[in-house]
Design a protein around this motif. Structure first.
Motif, PDB file in Angstrom:
ATOM      1  N   PRO A  85       8.056  -1.547   8.310  1.00 17.19           N
ATOM      2  CA  PRO A  85       6.957  -1.972   7.443  1.00 17.19           C
ATOM      3  C   PRO A  85       6.607  -3.442   7.643  1.00 17.19           C
ATOM      4  CG  PRO A  85       8.421  -0.535   6.221  1.00 17.19           C
ATOM      5  CD  PRO A  85       9.092  -0.797   7.547  1.00 17.19           C
ATOM      6  N   ALA A  86       7.606  -4.296   7.822  1.00 17.20           N
ATOM      7  CA  ALA A  86       7.340  -5.720   8.036  1.00 17.20           C
ATOM      8  C   ALA A  86       6.575  -5.950   9.330  1.00 17.20           C
ATOM      9  CB  ALA A  86       8.652  -6.499   8.045  1.00 17.20           C
ATOM     10  N   GLU A  87       6.879  -5.176  10.366  1.00 20.00           N
ATOM     11  CA  GLU A  87       6.162  -5.319  11.638  1.00 20.00           C
ATOM     12  C   GLU A  87       4.730  -4.824  11.516  1.00 20.00           C
ATOM     13  OE1 GLU A  87       9.676  -4.906  14.999  1.00 20.00           O
ATOM     14  OE2 GLU A  87       8.998  -3.090  13.937  1.00 20.00           O
ATOM     15  N   VAL A  88       4.509  -3.774  10.730  1.00 16.22           N
ATOM     16  CA  VAL A  88       3.141  -3.300  10.500  1.00 16.22           C
ATOM     17  C   VAL A  88       2.319  -4.402   9.844  1.00 16.22           C
ATOM     18  CG1 VAL A  88       1.705  -1.685   9.181  1.00 16.22           C
ATOM     19  CG2 VAL A  88       3.757  -0.865  10.357  1.00 16.22           C
ATOM     20  N   GLY A 118       0.795  -1.218   0.000  1.00 13.85           N
ATOM     21  CA  GLY A 118       0.000   0.000   0.000  1.00 13.85           C
ATOM     22  C   GLY A 118       0.829   1.270   0.000  1.00 13.85           C
ATOM     23  N   ALA A 119       0.236   2.316  -0.525  1.00  6.21           N
ATOM     24  CA  ALA A 119       0.930   3.598  -0.669  1.00  6.21           C
ATOM     25  C   ALA A 119       1.290   4.225   0.670  1.00  6.21           C
ATOM     26  CB  ALA A 119       0.056   4.563  -1.475  1.00  6.21           C
ATOM     27  N   ASP A 120       0.588   3.836   1.740  1.00  8.48           N
ATOM     28  CA  ASP A 120       0.839   4.459   3.044  1.00  8.48           C
ATOM     29  C   ASP A 120       1.564   3.533   4.015  1.00  8.48           C
ATOM     30  OD1 ASP A 120      -0.518   6.860   2.342  1.00  8.48           O
ATOM     31  OD2 ASP A 120      -2.430   5.839   2.679  1.00  8.48           O
ATOM     32  N   LEU A 121       2.011   2.376   3.534  1.00 10.09           N
ATOM     33  CA  LEU A 121       2.644   1.414   4.440  1.00 10.09           C
ATOM     34  C   LEU A 121       3.870   2.022   5.121  1.00 10.09           C
ATOM     35  CD1 LEU A 121       2.850  -1.397   5.652  1.00 10.09           C
ATOM     36  CD2 LEU A 121       4.019  -2.150   3.569  1.00 10.09           C
ATOM     37  N   ALA A 122       4.733   2.674   4.364  1.00  3.65           N
ATOM     38  CA  ALA A 122       5.945   3.260   4.949  1.00  3.65           C
ATOM     39  C   ALA A 122       5.596   4.373   5.935  1.00  3.65           C
ATOM     40  CB  ALA A 122       6.855   3.795   3.841  1.00  3.65           C
ATOM     41  N   GLU A 123       4.576   5.154   5.609  1.00  3.59           N
ATOM     42  CA  GLU A 123       4.196   6.253   6.507  1.00  3.59           C
ATOM     43  C   GLU A 123       3.596   5.711   7.795  1.00  3.59           C
ATOM     44  OE1 GLU A 123       1.882  10.551   6.296  1.00  3.59           O
ATOM     45  OE2 GLU A 123       1.485   9.034   4.769  1.00  3.59           O
ATOM     46  N   VAL A 124       2.799   4.657   7.702  1.00  6.08           N
ATOM     47  CA  VAL A 124       2.253   4.038   8.914  1.00  6.08           C
ATOM     48  C   VAL A 124       3.390   3.506   9.781  1.00  6.08           C
ATOM     49  CG1 VAL A 124       0.893   2.103   9.805  1.00  6.08           C
ATOM     50  CG2 VAL A 124       0.013   3.487   7.920  1.00  6.08           C
ATOM     51  N   ALA A 125       4.400   2.921   9.152  1.00  2.00           N
ATOM     52  CA  ALA A 125       5.548   2.440   9.907  1.00  2.00           C
ATOM     53  C   ALA A 125       6.230   3.588  10.642  1.00  2.00           C
ATOM     54  CB  ALA A 125       6.532   1.750   8.959  1.00  2.00           C
ATOM     55  N   GLU A 126       6.372   4.716   9.960  1.00  8.59           N
ATOM     56  CA  GLU A 126       7.009   5.874  10.588  1.00  8.59           C
ATOM     57  C   GLU A 126       6.169   6.412  11.744  1.00  8.59           C
ATOM     58  OE1 GLU A 126       8.586  10.369   9.338  1.00  8.59           O
ATOM     59  OE2 GLU A 126       7.963   8.926   7.803  1.00  8.59           O
ATOM     60  N   LEU A 127       4.853   6.474  11.546  1.00  9.55           N
ATOM     61  CA  LEU A 127       3.972   7.000  12.596  1.00  9.55           C
ATOM     62  C   LEU A 127       3.949   6.117  13.834  1.00  9.55           C
ATOM     63  CD1 LEU A 127       0.929   8.112  10.394  1.00  9.55           C
ATOM     64  CD2 LEU A 127       2.417   9.627  11.715  1.00  9.55           C
TER      65      LEU A 127
END
Length: 213
Positions: free
Chosen positions: A113-116, A99-108
């Motif tokens: 990303p793998a843990e998300v 998804g386009a927001d996977l990296a941003e969710v990881a940062e937030l």
């Protein structure tokens, strides 16, 4: 439970939690009182619709056939069964987590990303209610570490099948539409199909699991 009038032809029942809302919906749709209680084919005569929210149930009636005051008094005495399908195997949705927001969710969240992905796929979800668009189920059960706010600026178009999160919920967009949820991935499973009965794959109380694919 607290029962309140919602106009002259509806009741709003505050249940306090999603599980009770689902059970009350099941009770209202499967009431087996004797005929003197006004029941036809297992459903209270005059009840038009039963719409669960996360912690509420809206019951609309035909006042000519069902007295709202009578129904309000009866609701408190209804036995609450498990909702239909509660014991069924969960609906499994294969997901490509790109998804386009996977990296941003990881940062937030302070996760990788793998843990998300791991936390999102490990959770067991339940459809609290349907809304926003046909077949759009608000799924409770999201890992608290993944509770992130909606995007500040919604996208004008989110593709059908997009798997997303916002606040305490996860969801899958049944059709292309605007949307402000954070996109984690996508599934090819059709959430809404007018040739299916019922058209919505998900119903209130349905259990859902996401499987990385």
């Amino acid at each position: 439970m607290r029962v309140r009038r919602a106009g002259d032809a509806a009741l709003l029942v505050e249940t306090g939690d999603p599980a009770t809302a689902h059970r009350l919906r099941a009770a209202l749709l499967a009431d087996t009182a004797d005929p003197s209680g006004g029941v036809i084919d297992g459903v209270i005569d005059g009840v038009i619709d039963v719409v669960p929210g996360e912690r509420t149930v809206l019951v609309t009636v035909d006042p000519a056939r069902c007295d709202p005051a009578w129904l309000a008094a009866r609701i408190a005495d209804l036995p609450l069964p498990e909702p239909a399908g509660a014991g069924d195997a969960p609906v499994e949705l294969p997901v490509t987590y790109d998804g386009a927001d996977l990296a941003e969710v990881a940062e937030l969240t302070g996760l990788s990303p793998a843990e998300v992905v791991e936390r999102h796929a490990a959770a067991s979800y339940v459809v609290a209610y349907l809304g926003f668009s046909p077949g759009f189920g608000y799924l409770t059960g999201l890992d608290p570490r993944l509770h992130v706010p909606r995007r500040a600026t919604p996208r004008t178009t989110v593709p059908a099948g997009s798997v997303a999160i916002a606040g305490p919920y996860s969801a899958v967009y049944p059709a292309g539409s605007p949307g402000g949820w954070r996109l984690l991935g996508r599934t090819r499973v059709a959430l809404w199909d007018i040739d299916r009965d019922p058209p919505s794959l998900l119903q209130p109380g349905t259990r859902v699991r996401f499987r990385p694919s």
